[in-house]
Design an enzyme around this catalytic site. Structure first.
Site, PDB file in Angstrom:
ATOM      1  CG  ASP A 179      12.359   7.339  48.768  1.00 11.82           C
ATOM      2  OD1 ASP A 179      12.155   6.202  48.299  1.00 11.82           O
ATOM      3  OD2 ASP A 179      11.607   8.304  48.554  1.00 11.82           O
ATOM      4  CG  HIS A 180      12.158   1.134  49.705  1.00 13.78           C
ATOM      5  ND1 HIS A 180      11.034   1.774  50.140  1.00 13.78           N
ATOM      6  CD2 HIS A 180      11.724   0.192  48.826  1.00 13.78           C
ATOM      7  CE1 HIS A 180       9.965   1.243  49.552  1.00 13.78           C
ATOM      8  NE2 HIS A 180      10.363   0.294  48.753  1.00 13.78           N
ATOM      9  CE  LYS A 184      11.599  -0.139  44.702  1.00 13.77           C
ATOM     10  NZ  LYS A 184      11.314  -1.488  45.155  1.00 13.77           N
ATOM     11  CG  HIS A 242       8.380   5.544  47.402  1.00 15.24           C
ATOM     12  ND1 HIS A 242       9.486   5.656  48.204  1.00 15.24           N
ATOM     13  CD2 HIS A 242       7.518   4.743  48.079  1.00 15.24           C
ATOM     14  CE1 HIS A 242       9.299   4.954  49.326  1.00 15.24           C
ATOM     15  NE2 HIS A 242       8.109   4.402  49.272  1.00 15.24           N
TER      16      HIS A 242
HETATM   17  C1  BG6 Z   1       6.363   1.715  51.060  1.00 12.75           C
HETATM   18  C2  BG6 Z   1       4.910   2.039  51.300  1.00 12.75           C
HETATM   19  O1  BG6 Z   1       7.165   2.837  51.282  1.00 12.75           O
HETATM   20  O2  BG6 Z   1       6.540   1.280  49.727  1.00 12.75           O
HETATM   21  C3  BG6 Z   1       4.051   0.825  50.994  1.00 12.75           C
HETATM   22  O3  BG6 Z   1       4.732   2.422  52.648  1.00 12.75           O
HETATM   23  C4  BG6 Z   1       4.324   0.303  49.616  1.00 12.75           C
HETATM   24  O4  BG6 Z   1       2.662   1.145  51.131  1.00 12.75           O
HETATM   25  C5  BG6 Z   1       5.817   0.099  49.411  1.00 12.75           C
HETATM   26  O5  BG6 Z   1       3.641  -0.922  49.473  1.00 12.75           O
HETATM   27  C6  BG6 Z   1       6.118  -0.252  47.980  1.00 12.75           C
HETATM   28  O6  BG6 Z   1       7.459  -0.610  47.875  1.00 12.75           O
HETATM   29  P1  BG6 Z   1       7.959  -1.612  46.746  1.00 12.75           P
HETATM   30  O7  BG6 Z   1       9.428  -1.661  46.924  1.00 12.75           O
HETATM   31  O8  BG6 Z   1       7.268  -2.924  47.019  1.00 12.75           O
HETATM   32  O9  BG6 Z   1       7.509  -1.037  45.453  1.00 12.75           O
END
Ligand code: BG6
Length: 486
Positions: A179-180, A184, A242
């Site tokens: 989960d990126h 962060k 997220h």
């Molecule tokens: C992704 C979603 O996981 O996260 C996207 O699939 C979204 O729809 C993105 O735009 C948002 O990531 P960040 O890092 O730009 O906030």
């Protein structure tokens, strides 16, 4: 890195966008910082009729286009020598045998392997099962780990069956569900802020906190991703993963150590303490023009915006509402967590009423203006009035020499180190789906509850989301500064 065995990154879906945009820039930056294992290889596996040179060229162009300030030509040349390509079909078992042979050839001895599933989720199970059948999972000559991209399932049932299918081949310790948001820097800082200081934690509870707000707004629309998005919608795309992860960082109890399972046990406990969501406390919206985007089904009822409130049934948070909202095509890109504190119990200042007084607000700015703001009341000079003032911390001024690495950089290195604390465990993924499933089902099956609100692009979303808070006399807060706001 202490493990001196060669490490190979095997990327399934190497010709796709994620590899070009995120994985290769993250690996290249780690290489430049000398953080990758001394001996490493990157192997791309995909169906296109490419060879090593072609893959290197595509990835190089990607770096130059997407991360020009990080592209250093001579370092790239030596990095690119480590990249090779295996043409293969994800559904053809013999192609995994070709991959295995290729790996044995380039590894020249026992080595570690990180399998990265950067494909469409419909291939996750096939890849994992094929790796198992090809004897590429056993850890006798080095570790074998698998990184699974999102979306992890489409609902609780599919997430469970995906967990079962992966766990039938890999042990839980070998599985890294990404989960990126957890990668962060500013999301990681939430736990440091709470537990590396003593002054905040004593007030971090129902006695002092009036409400918590988690806002993740995006100014971009669905762009070219409608094929995926129209089937997913904002709750699957952003909330289940997220926003729920941010919520867990803000609300969980302190773990006894920073070890992966200690942290993840606390998250799981928190998820299980969340009360089932009240559907009357949800708002859904779709931006104007979404239906015209290429790939969106006619008359689609997919929400591109949602807001909801929830409660956590434990001693710390009983009665404190947590509000969450997220959407696309909104006024600004902003990820922010607000902790709003209660009003003082008694005001003795002459001529100042409750309504003249702002509550103390702590705002954690996850992006783009990474930092923390604390708003408190100060006496306006030469007057009896008060005024809210702001104590600010910005990464860009406090850590001038340290750039904020991309989330994938940190997460890939953690997976190599075997540190799973920033990856999601099976139980938490399922618990988050169990909370979101009823909302999604209700919205999909009963198209009237709550009604779908169309909101203008560039707005803050449906005004019904403001009413959600107004019912209890609250308002959405926004304290982070933002470049577009001057
Ligand atoms: C992704 C979603 O996981 O996260 C996207 O699939 C979204 O729809 C993105 O735009 C948002 O990531 P960040 O890092 O730009 O906030």
């Amino acid at each position: 890195m202490s493990d001196t065995k060669p490490t190979t990154f095997i990327i399934f879906g190497a010709s796709g966008d994620l590899t070009r945009r995120k994985l290769i820039p993250a690996l290249f930056n780690s290489y430049r910082k000398d953080r990758l294992p001394e001996q490493f290889n990157i192997v791309g596996f995909a169906r296109r009729p490419w060879d090593d040179e072609k893959l290197r060229q595509v990835l190089q162009e990607g770096m130059q286009e997407l991360a020009p300030e990080e592209y250093v030509a001579d370092q790239w040349d030596s990095f690119a020598q480590k990249i090779s390509y295996v043409k293969g079909d994800l559904t053809t078992q013999e192609d995994y045998e070709s991959l295995r042979q290729h790996l044995l050839k380039i590894e020249a001895g026992p080595g570690n392997r990180l399998y990265y599933l950067a494909t469409s989720p419909s291939f996750f199970v096939t890849i994992v099962e094929s790796l198992g059948k090809a004897n590429m999972v056993a850890e006798k000559d080095g570790w074998r780990r698998v990184v699974v991209e999102k979306p992890f399932g489409h609902d609780l049932a599919s997430a469970k069956s995906l967990n079962n299918a992966i766990q039938a081949v890999f042990a839980e310790e070998q599985i890294y569900r990404i989960d990126h948001y957890l990668g962060k820097e500013t999301a990681q800082n939430i736990l440091y802020f709470r537990f590396a200081n003593t002054i905040f934690e004593p007030v971090w509870n129902r006695n002092y906190v009036d409400n918590v707000q988690i806002t993740v707004t995006e100014s971009v629309d669905v762009g070219h991703r409608a094929g995926y998005y129209d089937d997913a919608g904002v709750v699957r795309d952003m909330f289940q993963n997220h926003l729920m992860q941010l919520l867990s960082l803000v609300a969980m109890e302190p773990p006894a150590s920073f070890e992966a399972d200690a942290v993840r046990n606390e998250k799981a406990k928190l998820f299980h303490a969340i009360r089932p969501l009240d559907l009357d406390q949800t708002v859904r919206g779709q931006y104007k023009g979404y239906l015209q985007a290429e790939g969106v089904a006619e008359g689609s009822q997919t929400p591109t915006y949602a807001a909801m409130s929830l409660f956590i049934d434990n001693w710390r948070w009983q009665g404190v509402p947590f509000y969450m909202r997220s959407g696309k095509a909104l006024a600004i890109k902003n990820t922010e967590i607000i902790v709003e504190f209660k009003q003082p119990p008694h005001l003795m200042f002459e001529g100042i009423q409750d309504e003249d007084f702002s509550s103390n607000i702590l705002s954690m700015c996850i992006q783009p203006d990474e930092g923390i703001h604390l708003k408190f009341e100060a006496k306006t000079p030469d007057s009896h009035k008060t005024q809210p003032v702001d104590m600010e911390f910005h990464y860009r001024s406090s850590f001038k020499g340290n750039s904020l690495p991309d989330a994938y950089e940190r997460l890939l290195l953690d997976a190599v180190k075997g540190d799973a604390s920033l990856f999601t465990r099976a139980d938490s993924i399922e618990a988050a789906w169990a909370l979101m499933d009823p909302v999604i089902n209700c919205w999909e099956e009963d198209k009237t509850a709550p009604p779908m609100i169309t909101y203008p692009r560039g707005s803050w979303g449906p005004t019904e989301a403001d009413e959600l808070l107004a019912r209890t006399g609250r308002v959405w807060r926004h304290a982070c500064s933002h470049p577009e706001e001057g």
